[in-house]
Motif scaffolding. Structure first.
Motif, PDB file in Angstrom:
ATOM      1  N   MET A  83       0.827  -1.201   0.000  1.00 60.83           N
ATOM      2  CA  MET A  83       0.000   0.000   0.000  1.00 60.83           C
ATOM      3  C   MET A  83       0.860   1.248   0.000  1.00 60.83           C
ATOM      4  O   MET A  83       0.615   2.205  -0.747  1.00 60.83           O
ATOM      5  CB  MET A  83      -0.901  -0.017   1.236  1.00 60.83           C
ATOM      6  N   LEU A 124      -4.866   0.048   7.404  1.00 64.64           N
ATOM      7  CA  LEU A 124      -5.466   0.937   6.411  1.00 64.64           C
ATOM      8  C   LEU A 124      -6.125   2.137   7.082  1.00 64.64           C
ATOM      9  O   LEU A 124      -5.992   3.280   6.624  1.00 64.64           O
ATOM     10  CB  LEU A 124      -6.501   0.174   5.576  1.00 64.64           C
ATOM     11  N   ILE A 169      -7.239   4.143  -0.243  1.00 60.96           N
ATOM     12  CA  ILE A 169      -7.164   3.416   1.027  1.00 60.96           C
ATOM     13  C   ILE A 169      -8.564   2.951   1.425  1.00 60.96           C
ATOM     14  O   ILE A 169      -8.756   1.816   1.881  1.00 60.96           O
ATOM     15  CB  ILE A 169      -6.554   4.306   2.130  1.00 60.96           C
ATOM     16  N   CYS A 191      -9.623   0.015  -0.662  1.00 61.02           N
ATOM     17  CA  CYS A 191      -8.992  -1.234  -0.218  1.00 61.02           C
ATOM     18  C   CYS A 191      -9.764  -1.848   0.951  1.00 61.02           C
ATOM     19  O   CYS A 191      -9.834  -3.076   1.071  1.00 61.02           O
ATOM     20  CB  CYS A 191      -7.536  -0.986   0.173  1.00 61.02           C
TER      21      CYS A 191
END
Length: 617
Positions: free
Chosen positions: A403, A454, A470, A473
């Motif tokens: 990420m 996250l 984010i 995700c």
């Protein structure tokens, strides 16, 4: 700048000035995401012209694709020779005839280009018989130094469009894809069974991410392929609700389609992936991954061979991947390859990297996760993780590092890829892909740690637009808590009492952007959040009429997001207050000016006590 209204325009009219315009339209840039219909628009234009239906004032239409131009990028041609190579029917056309005709050049797929287009130092070519490199010919054509009367039409994905300086472009058009009504129309035409098409449409509406993606015609085809198959086979599991789930099913449907057995007119349950299937798919995954890192979507024989793919291998084209990976013959009967859609390449790339993680391919992981990071201590930490089997990073650490890597990407080319990575971490998708990914320790505790990572992720040097990924995700990993909390926040009467985290702000910005209702005013001072949280709300400016961004610490990166909102089409913003942002530097102001100078900008009032610059509005 002259304000252009946000109104539909036919492809046949893109070189025609609007009634209140005096400017001659010579160069048009058509943008649109992958698979939205740019090439189809070009083909329709050419067909209508050839059949004498439209644009009969144009004497000659010359379509040239960048995927073909790539094949001769290192050779020298004159423009006249170049046309004869690509279009043998023009052998008899002379330099005088070419100069005296009204010619339209169509350069399709700028995002597929491997040419180096230098508009600052390129040598001048003004004669159609003068030899030069292909990239020099193109830059001179676009700048109007070569055949100044010729029309030029360029198509591109948005991320690649900036290769052409704005000063060279007279009009920007956008292919937006399907409206909500057109989505439904597509499924009803694609699936003849009325009851079945209605069930598909109903399911798509239950998932916001799927419904939004269906504006892209290619994604509608993927969705229809998967849901039609699932609803008509004997094996009717839970229908996919996330992108990762949808693409996992698509991969299986396409690789197994030719192996299905039929009984009484109905398909039986598909067989498991064979070892041969897995081997080919992983090789394709490696190809997808390596070329995604480089930003390439058009591939050549040497690219395939480097990944162990034999272009003569029957299994590659015998139905195993016939709807996933395409080949086509172009100029000189050379062959180019591509995935059926960029998102398919991103998905297979994620499958490959996840396979490398589960199978401890430390070299690939170190090269991808460690090579762009500083300081050296982080590299050492990564080496420590991947150098010892007993200290191998857990799944949440792997996802967090990926990420962070994607957030460092300047153009966001890894955003969808990392969404797929998070989706593949779920046991349901690993089970669905039947051994393709390998085994991972995805216990509830590890999954929760990944979710927490996250939610806590803070990166001050990334665009607020990119931070929204984010939130996406979290959706892929099946965590809907943030979405539910924001829905409750929007229903609340005492919003100022609710403290919003950074991830809450990203989610709120996304939901406000996607809202069908335009927000009257966005005042960042009304939100109880951190300074970074306020910056993450900036993308919502796209869907509001008045924005008050007082003392929110605007930087160059956040100004880039604000400029993007000013350039958006349509642009609803009429009033913008930037007061109290004392640290706004030259670089940030230049970003804002680029947004203010956009033909789409419809701003009427700009307030800032510290902005002593002359901007054309």
């Amino acid at each position: 700048m002259e304000t252009l209204h946000d109104s539909p325009i036919k492809c046949s009219d893109i070189f025609k000035a609007l009634p209140d315009q005096q400017k001659h339209i010579r160069v048009v840039m058509m943008i649109g995401v992958a698979g939205v219909g740019k090439t189809f628009s070009v083909q329709k234009f050419c067909l209508d012209w050839a059949e004498g239906l439209e644009n009969q004032d144009v004497d000659l239409v010359i379509p040239l694709s960048f995927r073909e131009l790539n094949l001769i990028k290192d050779e020298q041609y004159s423009l006249l020779e170049l046309l004869r190579v690509f279009h043998p029917t023009l052998q008899e056309v002379t330099a005088e005839q070419l100069a005296g005709s009204k010619v339209l050049f169509i350069f399709d797929g700028l995002d597929e280009s491997r040419l180096s287009l230098d508009f600052n130092k390129s040598k001048v070519v003004s004669d159609v018989t003068q030899k030069s490199s292909v990239n020099v010919l193109l830059t001179n054509l676009i700048q109007g130094k070569l055949l100044p009367s010729a029309l030029v039409w360029i198509t591109s994905r948005p991320a690649a469009a900036n290769q052409i300086p704005p000063a060279c472009v007279d009009r920007v058009t956008e292919v937006r894809g399907f409206t909500d009504d057109q989505k439904e129309e597509y499924f009803r035409k694609r699936v003849s069974d009325e009851e079945l098409s209605s069930r598909i449409i109903s399911h798509i509406k239950t998932s916001r991410s799927l419904h939004i993606m269906c504006l892209i015609p290619v994604f509608c085809w993927i969705t229809a392929t998967v849901l039609d198959h699932m609803l008509t086979t004997d094996k009717r599991g839970e229908l996919p609700k996330t992108l990762t789930d949808m693409y996992s099913h698509f991969l299986l449907v396409q690789t197994k389609r030719k192996k299905l057995k039929y009984a009484e007119g109905h398909e039986t349950s598909p067989q498991e992936l064979t070892e041969a299937d897995r081997e080919v798919l992983l090789k394709l995954g490696r190809l997808a991954f390596e070329q995604l890192e480089k930003g390439n979507i058009m591939l050549y024989q040497e690219d395939l061979e480097r990944c162990g793919l034999d272009v003569t291998e029957a299994s590659l084209y015998s139905g195993v991947c016939s709807e996933i990976f395409k080949k086509e013959s172009v100029i000189f009967q050379k062959t180019v390859y591509c995935f059926v859609h960029l998102s398919v390449q991103e998905f297979l790339a994620a499958v490959y990297l996840f396979h490398c993680y589960t199978n401890r391919n430390t070299q690939v992981l170190k090269d991808f996760l460690g090579k762009d990071f500083n300081p050296k201590s982080f590299l050492k930490k990564i080496s420590m993780y991947f150098g010892k089997k007993d200290n191998y990073p857990s799944l949440d650490v792997f996802l967090k590092t990926a990420m962070e890597k994607s957030l460092r990407s300047k153009n966001g080319h890894l955003d969808l890829f990392v969404r797929f990575l998070h989706g593949l971490s779920l046991e349901s998708n690993q089970r669905l892909l039947g051994g393709l990914l390998g085994q991972t320790d995805n216990s509830p505790e590890i999954t929760q740690r990944a979710i927490n990572n996250l939610k806590k992720m803070k990166k001050t040097k990334i665009s607020p637009d990119r931070s929204i990924n984010i939130f996406h995700c979290l959706t892929e990993i099946n965590d809907h808590s943030v979405h539910q909390e924001i829905q409750e926040f929007l229903k609340s009467k005492n919003r100022s009492e609710k403290r919003l985290s950074e991830i809450h702000c990203s989610a709120l910005a996304y939901m406000l952007q996607m809202s069908e209702e335009v927000l009257d005013e966005l005042d960042l001072s009304q939100y109880n959040t951190s300074d970074e949280g306020k910056l993450r709300l900036i993308p919502a400016v796209r869907n509001c009429r008045k924005a008050r961004l007082w003392s929110c610490g605007l930087s160059e990166i956040s100004c880039s997001s604000l400029a993007s909102a000013l350039k958006s089409n349509p642009s609803h913003l009429r009033e913008l207050d930037l007061g109290g942002n004392e640290n706004l530097k030259d670089s940030g102001v230049k970003q804002l000016c680029a947004g203010l100078e956009s033909p789409n900008c419809r701003l009427e009032t700009l307030r800032s006590v510290h902005l002593f610059y002359s901007c054309t509005v």
